[in-house]
Design a protein around this motif. Sequence first.
Motif, PDB file in Angstrom:
ATOM      1  N   UNK A   4      -2.499  68.378 157.361  1.00 41.79           N
ATOM      2  CA  UNK A   4      -2.492  68.657 155.927  1.00 41.79           C
ATOM      3  C   UNK A   4      -2.956  70.073 155.604  1.00 41.79           C
ATOM      4  N   UNK A   5      -3.900  70.576 156.387  1.00 40.62           N
ATOM      5  CA  UNK A   5      -4.439  71.911 156.137  1.00 40.62           C
ATOM      6  C   UNK A   5      -3.385  73.007 156.316  1.00 40.62           C
ATOM      7  N   UNK A   6      -2.257  72.666 156.922  1.00 38.48           N
ATOM      8  CA  UNK A   6      -1.194  73.658 157.089  1.00 38.48           C
ATOM      9  C   UNK A   6      -0.696  74.161 155.738  1.00 38.48           C
ATOM     10  N   UNK A   7      -0.805  73.346 154.690  1.00 37.90           N
ATOM     11  CA  UNK A   7      -0.356  73.810 153.372  1.00 37.90           C
ATOM     12  C   UNK A   7      -1.279  74.905 152.834  1.00 37.90           C
ATOM     13  N   UNK A   8      -2.553  74.810 153.124  1.00 35.05           N
ATOM     14  CA  UNK A   8      -3.475  75.912 152.792  1.00 35.05           C
ATOM     15  C   UNK A   8      -3.047  77.183 153.519  1.00 35.05           C
ATOM     16  N   UNK A   9      -2.739  77.048 154.795  1.00 32.68           N
ATOM     17  CA  UNK A   9      -2.349  78.206 155.608  1.00 32.68           C
ATOM     18  C   UNK A   9      -1.024  78.798 155.131  1.00 32.68           C
ATOM     19  N   UNK A  10      -0.061  77.932 154.785  1.00 31.12           N
ATOM     20  CA  UNK A  10       1.229  78.416 154.304  1.00 31.12           C
ATOM     21  C   UNK A  10       1.058  79.174 152.993  1.00 31.12           C
ATOM     22  N   UNK A  11       0.288  78.609 152.064  1.00 34.30           N
ATOM     23  CA  UNK A  11       0.106  79.257 150.767  1.00 34.30           C
ATOM     24  C   UNK A  11      -0.601  80.606 150.906  1.00 34.30           C
ATOM     25  N   UNK A  12      -1.537  80.715 151.831  1.00 37.68           N
ATOM     26  CA  UNK A  12      -2.174  82.018 152.065  1.00 37.68           C
ATOM     27  C   UNK A  12      -1.166  83.033 152.608  1.00 37.68           C
ATOM     28  N   UNK A  13      -0.240  82.581 153.461  1.00 30.47           N
ATOM     29  CA  UNK A  13       0.826  83.470 153.953  1.00 30.47           C
ATOM     30  C   UNK A  13       1.749  83.883 152.811  1.00 30.47           C
ATOM     31  N   UNK A  14       2.096  82.912 151.960  1.00 31.62           N
ATOM     32  CA  UNK A  14       2.974  83.194 150.821  1.00 31.62           C
ATOM     33  C   UNK A  14       2.303  84.203 149.891  1.00 31.62           C
ATOM     34  N   UNK A  15       1.008  84.033 149.656  1.00 30.29           N
ATOM     35  CA  UNK A  15       0.269  84.959 148.788  1.00 30.29           C
ATOM     36  C   UNK A  15       0.334  86.382 149.331  1.00 30.29           C
ATOM     37  N   UNK A  16       0.179  86.519 150.631  1.00 31.35           N
ATOM     38  CA  UNK A  16       0.248  87.841 151.256  1.00 31.35           C
ATOM     39  C   UNK A  16       1.637  88.454 151.100  1.00 31.35           C
ATOM     40  N   UNK A  17       2.665  87.623 151.271  1.00 34.10           N
ATOM     41  CA  UNK A  17       4.037  88.131 151.122  1.00 34.10           C
ATOM     42  C   UNK A  17       4.348  88.510 149.675  1.00 34.10           C
ATOM     43  N   UNK A  18       3.770  87.780 148.733  1.00 33.72           N
ATOM     44  CA  UNK A  18       3.956  88.124 147.327  1.00 33.72           C
ATOM     45  C   UNK A  18       3.226  89.425 146.987  1.00 33.72           C
ATOM     46  N   UNK A  19       2.034  89.581 147.534  1.00 34.00           N
ATOM     47  CA  UNK A  19       1.259  90.797 147.257  1.00 34.00           C
ATOM     48  C   UNK A  19       1.876  92.046 147.865  1.00 34.00           C
ATOM     49  N   UNK A  20       2.484  91.914 149.045  1.00 34.81           N
ATOM     50  CA  UNK A  20       3.061  93.111 149.677  1.00 34.81           C
ATOM     51  C   UNK A  20       4.532  93.326 149.317  1.00 34.81           C
ATOM     52  N   UNK A  21       5.041  92.495 148.386  1.00 36.26           N
ATOM     53  CA  UNK A  21       6.396  92.699 147.885  1.00 36.26           C
ATOM     54  C   UNK A  21       7.513  92.143 148.739  1.00 36.26           C
TER      55      UNK A  21
END
Length: 336
Positions: A282-299
């Motif tokens: 289940x914790x993989x969703x935390x990890x995925x969202x943190x990756x998504x946040x980084x991709x959103x921040x770096x464009x």
Amino acid sequence: MKAIGFKKHLNIDNPESLIDLEISIPVPKEHDLLVKTSAVSVNPVDVGVRKSGRTILKKPKVIGWDACGIVEKVGAKVTLFKPGDRVFYAGSFIRPGSNSEYQLVDERIVGHAPKELTDEEVAAMPLTSLTAYEALFEQMGLELNSSKNKGKNILIINGAAGVGSTATQLAHLAGLTVISTASRPDSIAWTKDHGADYVVNHRKNLITQVRKIGYKYVDYILELNDLDGHWKEMCELIKPEGHIVSITENHRPINLRLLTKKKAHFSWEWMYTKSYYHTDDMISQHEILDKIAQMLDNGKLKSTLNKTLSPLNAQNLRKAHKLVESGGKVVVSKWS
């Protein structure tokens, strides 16, 4: 606290289809975060749950999944977040939803919100990002930024919708040639703007169109709308040993034998599975969202938000549901 919910499954034009409520603020336990919500988005799942059913509920049901907000309090077992953290998440299918001023959500399905985006832009992304990411990188087994994907392609049916727009961007980042489907001039332009290499019309014969652009078969297919209507086309277009993933359910039996000779794979994607069953990963969703946040921040990724309503109340949430029923990604923000 303020909240928005319903007791009757009604047409969205009925004022009682979603009503303003006053309910108690919940208390966080164990892995819970108590989040003060600032923006929520409406997805087709919100519309489906609101409409489905005939009974009058004994107490109002609060739904809503996508949200952006600030952590107010944490449970005793929380280790990933602290009060004051700005977060985003898609919530759980079996807990009260995000259409409330404060919401309890398990830290293991929550991400740190992107720093460079507004609350509204952030709230549009969790559910679609998790669905698209799990479909591509867990179900299909693709690797992000991998040379292994060179020369491979994917057909995304309904590529201009929320999940499709995010999946198109992620597939493009993974190095795949993306064939998206859309039917209107504005949706065709939208999916091209989000990274589609080719666009075909899902209201016409997909086999003819895909082969006309030079592809006899496709390596992967992501089905996001009308599994029944596209099943035979997908079975014909999928490459031997290819993989089809669907997020929509069939309404009549589908013939899996059409995939036998190709030894092709078929699987479902439901973003809520991990929190519904409290799976070990289940914790993989935390990890995925943190990756998504980084991709959103770096464009590398851009938000799929296309309309915002404010303030957050029953009247505007009804408007958002009505807009989503006709297609679109709508965020409602700022409690009045």
